[in-house]
Design a protein around this motif. Structure first.
Motif, PDB file in Angstrom:
ATOM      1  N   LEU A 104     -84.347  40.747 -22.918  1.00  0.00           N
ATOM      2  CA  LEU A 104     -84.198  41.852 -21.966  1.00  0.00           C
ATOM      3  C   LEU A 104     -84.731  41.462 -20.590  1.00  0.00           C
ATOM      4  O   LEU A 104     -84.087  41.699 -19.561  1.00  0.00           O
ATOM      5  CB  LEU A 104     -84.936  43.093 -22.491  1.00  0.00           C
ATOM      6  CG  LEU A 104     -85.151  44.229 -21.493  1.00  0.00           C
ATOM      7  CD1 LEU A 104     -83.832  44.766 -20.986  1.00  0.00           C
ATOM      8  CD2 LEU A 104     -85.964  45.337 -22.121  1.00  0.00           C
ATOM      9  N   GLY A 127     -72.530  40.662 -29.562  1.00  0.00           N
ATOM     10  CA  GLY A 127     -71.622  40.713 -28.423  1.00  0.00           C
ATOM     11  C   GLY A 127     -72.317  41.159 -27.152  1.00  0.00           C
ATOM     12  O   GLY A 127     -72.110  40.580 -26.082  1.00  0.00           O
ATOM     13  N   LEU A 128     -73.172  42.193 -27.256  1.00  0.00           N
ATOM     14  CA  LEU A 128     -73.857  42.675 -26.060  1.00  0.00           C
ATOM     15  C   LEU A 128     -74.861  41.643 -25.556  1.00  0.00           C
ATOM     16  O   LEU A 128     -75.008  41.449 -24.345  1.00  0.00           O
ATOM     17  CB  LEU A 128     -74.546  44.008 -26.360  1.00  0.00           C
ATOM     18  CG  LEU A 128     -73.572  45.149 -26.692  1.00  0.00           C
ATOM     19  CD1 LEU A 128     -74.339  46.401 -27.108  1.00  0.00           C
ATOM     20  CD2 LEU A 128     -72.686  45.469 -25.513  1.00  0.00           C
ATOM     21  N   GLY A 147     -72.870  38.908 -23.837  1.00  0.00           N
ATOM     22  CA  GLY A 147     -72.363  39.357 -22.549  1.00  0.00           C
ATOM     23  C   GLY A 147     -73.422  39.347 -21.470  1.00  0.00           C
ATOM     24  O   GLY A 147     -73.183  38.908 -20.342  1.00  0.00           O
ATOM     25  N   THR A 148     -74.625  39.803 -21.802  1.00  0.00           N
ATOM     26  CA  THR A 148     -75.674  39.842 -20.779  1.00  0.00           C
ATOM     27  C   THR A 148     -76.244  38.456 -20.528  1.00  0.00           C
ATOM     28  O   THR A 148     -76.602  38.131 -19.397  1.00  0.00           O
ATOM     29  CB  THR A 148     -76.789  40.812 -21.180  1.00  0.00           C
ATOM     30  OG1 THR A 148     -77.210  40.506 -22.500  1.00  0.00           O
ATOM     31  CG2 THR A 148     -76.283  42.232 -21.158  1.00  0.00           C
ATOM     32  N   ILE A 154     -80.713  46.200 -23.619  1.00  0.00           N
ATOM     33  CA  ILE A 154     -81.610  47.090 -24.363  1.00  0.00           C
ATOM     34  C   ILE A 154     -81.001  47.439 -25.714  1.00  0.00           C
ATOM     35  O   ILE A 154     -81.692  47.450 -26.744  1.00  0.00           O
ATOM     36  CB  ILE A 154     -81.905  48.357 -23.535  1.00  0.00           C
ATOM     37  CG1 ILE A 154     -82.754  47.990 -22.316  1.00  0.00           C
ATOM     38  CG2 ILE A 154     -82.617  49.411 -24.384  1.00  0.00           C
ATOM     39  CD1 ILE A 154     -83.028  49.147 -21.390  1.00  0.00           C
ATOM     40  N   ILE A 155     -79.684  47.718 -25.752  1.00  0.00           N
ATOM     41  CA  ILE A 155     -79.050  48.022 -27.038  1.00  0.00           C
ATOM     42  C   ILE A 155     -79.167  46.821 -27.973  1.00  0.00           C
ATOM     43  O   ILE A 155     -79.558  46.955 -29.137  1.00  0.00           O
ATOM     44  CB  ILE A 155     -77.564  48.392 -26.840  1.00  0.00           C
ATOM     45  CG1 ILE A 155     -77.436  49.653 -25.986  1.00  0.00           C
ATOM     46  CG2 ILE A 155     -76.883  48.622 -28.190  1.00  0.00           C
ATOM     47  CD1 ILE A 155     -76.013  49.988 -25.593  1.00  0.00           C
ATOM     48  N   GLY A 159     -76.699  47.877 -13.951  1.00  0.00           N
ATOM     49  CA  GLY A 159     -77.268  48.883 -14.844  1.00  0.00           C
ATOM     50  C   GLY A 159     -76.667  48.780 -16.229  1.00  0.00           C
ATOM     51  O   GLY A 159     -77.385  48.832 -17.232  1.00  0.00           O
ATOM     52  N   LEU A 160     -75.351  48.574 -16.292  1.00  0.00           N
ATOM     53  CA  LEU A 160     -74.705  48.449 -17.598  1.00  0.00           C
ATOM     54  C   LEU A 160     -75.177  47.191 -18.325  1.00  0.00           C
ATOM     55  O   LEU A 160     -75.376  47.212 -19.538  1.00  0.00           O
ATOM     56  CB  LEU A 160     -73.191  48.438 -17.437  1.00  0.00           C
ATOM     57  CG  LEU A 160     -72.587  49.749 -16.940  1.00  0.00           C
ATOM     58  CD1 LEU A 160     -71.080  49.641 -16.852  1.00  0.00           C
ATOM     59  CD2 LEU A 160     -72.972  50.906 -17.845  1.00  0.00           C
ATOM     60  N   ALA A 161     -75.393  46.086 -17.582  1.00  0.00           N
ATOM     61  CA  ALA A 161     -75.878  44.861 -18.211  1.00  0.00           C
ATOM     62  C   ALA A 161     -77.269  45.089 -18.808  1.00  0.00           C
ATOM     63  O   ALA A 161     -77.558  44.671 -19.932  1.00  0.00           O
ATOM     64  CB  ALA A 161     -75.914  43.722 -17.191  1.00  0.00           C
ATOM     65  N   LEU A 162     -78.145  45.771 -18.039  1.00  0.00           N
ATOM     66  CA  LEU A 162     -79.473  46.087 -18.569  1.00  0.00           C
ATOM     67  C   LEU A 162     -79.359  46.953 -19.813  1.00  0.00           C
ATOM     68  O   LEU A 162     -80.047  46.729 -20.814  1.00  0.00           O
ATOM     69  CB  LEU A 162     -80.299  46.821 -17.516  1.00  0.00           C
ATOM     70  CG  LEU A 162     -80.838  45.962 -16.390  1.00  0.00           C
ATOM     71  CD1 LEU A 162     -81.638  46.812 -15.438  1.00  0.00           C
ATOM     72  CD2 LEU A 162     -81.705  44.858 -16.961  1.00  0.00           C
ATOM     73  N   GLY A 163     -78.484  47.960 -19.744  1.00  0.00           N
ATOM     74  CA  GLY A 163     -78.299  48.832 -20.905  1.00  0.00           C
ATOM     75  C   GLY A 163     -77.846  48.041 -22.119  1.00  0.00           C
ATOM     76  O   GLY A 163     -78.341  48.259 -23.233  1.00  0.00           O
ATOM     77  N   CYS A 164     -76.929  47.088 -21.900  1.00  0.00           N
ATOM     78  CA  CYS A 164     -76.451  46.263 -23.020  1.00  0.00           C
ATOM     79  C   CYS A 164     -77.583  45.440 -23.607  1.00  0.00           C
ATOM     80  O   CYS A 164     -77.692  45.306 -24.838  1.00  0.00           O
ATOM     81  CB  CYS A 164     -75.331  45.337 -22.550  1.00  0.00           C
ATOM     82  SG  CYS A 164     -73.809  46.199 -22.169  1.00  0.00           S
TER      83      CYS A 164
END
Lengths: 213, 213, 213, 213
Positions: free
Chosen positions: B125, B50-51, B54-55, B148-149, B141-146
């Motif tokens: 990434l 999902g992440l 989304g990204t 990375i997760i 920032g949240l997209a980058l974090g997603c």
């Protein structure tokens, strides 16, 4: 990001602030991942690292915090050679510092170890808080929430509290006060340190001051 | 998205770039889900898939990456028949390619396997990073974090590092250097590949060039 | 946030509303973390606390809900001494109240305990809902989703339902009606309480009224 | 949301569309939570339910999908009595329908059960996709990612695939084709159904038509 890289950059406050932001961001990212790796399974370190990186990206002006990304920006001429080299060195220095500190801390006693992780976790949370002071929108709330999740997953024993009140409540009710000072000294030290860093180095006011000087 | 679909579309750079984006997005989505399926329980592959989706949706201009969604858009006349058929073929090709690569990689040794997954995880990434270079807002920032997760949950052994500095720190402190080159070569190859893809194929500059040519 | 702090602030409705928001936010944050700490591992309380804090930040006008952050704002002259002291006291009072309530509730029977946690979980969800009534954008949906996740992870037995319909459906199908009234009385009480709080204390209309008075 | 509630509302297409949206949203929310409850621990159903509710809120125009919230809006005069009663009935009907369907499906064989959950999971994903067709921003990508996570956590056996390509790739590589048709028929049926629902009932174009008629 500019594709030029001239020696006079070295006299610019903005240049050194960006390099320092890369070191701090890589230090925090590596520290969070190492601190969260005590949990079993891949989920906890992945979540902690990703959420910390996402919020750092907001708080510190989108650093790469990753030599691979920096080298890719160099290859596509989005970053000058001088700036790229400084950023790479800063990233490696930040990561080595984080790993060294994590190793040293693991030799301390339980209270010392908890104190250090509290300082660290609250530092990254407070940096995000200061960076988002001027916004009260929904994404800011989510960024703060992400920083709290990342910090709470960090630390080998029970995760970061980062909040003296949250520790005070149960202490009063249960009467268990062992090492309670840790949950006041650690978070306050970390938050004050982050506030000073943001005001004097990373904040927009700080940048204007330095650019004028 | 237009409901017309004429043969002259086949000469448009934009048409083929969209088809390629569908193939790449389905390849990445399928690869992330397969790579994360080694973990027990449904949570890790669900989060990773999902992440990543989304990204990717941000990085590649909202591809569907899903034949079911494409067929539903066809049925509601939001997509022409020619474009729909090309997109469906691209999606299936991307997914088959991802599954074949995952199967081939699992036959390689530990170092080779880790290298391939590092290249893959860092590729997705870095694609997100390049796509978000122009924005410094919180959602970025949240997209980058997603991303990375999602990357950190991918790979059958210990998840992706995607970050040479993060691997360098612990290596220096612990003195364990086995296969350390993997965590430099893999992420750098993946990130440079993503940078070139973005600059020459998926980025807005690339699109303008191709439309003019 | 202003750096001045004058005694006449004490006569301002806005001042006391902010202090009350700090108490309520710390109460909810501490309650969510304590309620989620029954689950094994650090992941569930970290997620619940972070998501609750993120959504509270939207609903209550960005309170700090954390003495460490408040002290850091005091040190950097972003907060006056009087307001800082009032906020600190409010935060500690909120956290002690939450811990006391959690302790008292754990002595009640199963139904009473479930009722109290349902009231609490729905209160924080409904506060977010009322605060986001005027927006229908994507981040609002995510904020609501975060509040539901945080509430569903809260409560020592099976998590909060917060939704009578969700409990009614399975009850009709399975024919198990034990304590079903809990899942109507609890959520409705919590939601109505939150609605009244928002309308009369925290909402923008309430603030204008109080400022005029 | 208006505080008036007159009998002539009953002749408005917008009124009935909102009531239907409440029924569909509560049906999907209850179905996702029930489908995800097969996993051990509170985390999977909490995440699935929260993420589904967050994305439904974007796709269906912010329904409450919760009798407690509806009653709180009634108490604070944000919702008229007639509309409130219709919404409450719709929510209970949606939840009962979801629970009944989940019970009936669990009596079907493995393939039939997988087919039904695929239709359901893809329906909620496709609804979000159609609602976000006009936006290509970062939050949209996150909303899609949330819908995919929620769907992938749904279903008692292995989670939803929702993507024929993702199932085709491994099938070709491993040569395991058992029940492969399920992963084409289910997602395509669910997505087409969602597309028709959105185009004819919930979409902005549909609403204008109905208001004019």
């Amino acid at each position: 990001m500019t594709s030029t890289s001239r020696p006079q950059e070295l006299h610019s406050g903005r240049f050194w602030r960006e390099v320092l932001a890369e070191a701090v961001a890589t230090l925090i990212f590596t520290g969070v991942v190492l601190g969260a790796s005590a949990a079993p399974g891949p989920l906890v370190p992945a979540l902690a690292g990703g959420l910390a990186a996402g919020t750092l990206s907001c708080a510190l002006g989108a650093p790469q915090a990753n030599p691979a990304l920096t080298l890719a920006l160099l290859c596509t001429h989005k970053l000058g050679a001088l700036r790229g080299a400084a950023v790479l060195l800063a990233q490696c220095a930040g990561a080595v510092l984080a790993a060294t500190a994590a190793r040293l801390v693991s030799a301390a006693g339980t209270a010392g170890q908890a104190l250090c992780w509290e300082i660290f976790a609250t530092f990254q949370l407070a940096l995000t808080t200061f960076a988002s002071t001027n916004h009260e929108s929904v994404p800011t709330g989510l960024a703060l929430g992400c920083a709290i999740i990342a910090g709470a997953l960090t630390g080998p024993f029970s995760g970061g509290s980062m909040n003296p009140a949250r520790s005070l409540g149960p202490a009063i009710v249960t009467g268990i006060w062992d090492n309670h000072w840790v949950y006041w000294v650690g978070p306050v030290l970390g938050a004050v340190l982050a506030g000073l860093c943001y005001e004097f180095i990373f904040g927009p006011g700080a940048s204007r001051e330095k650019l004028c000087a």
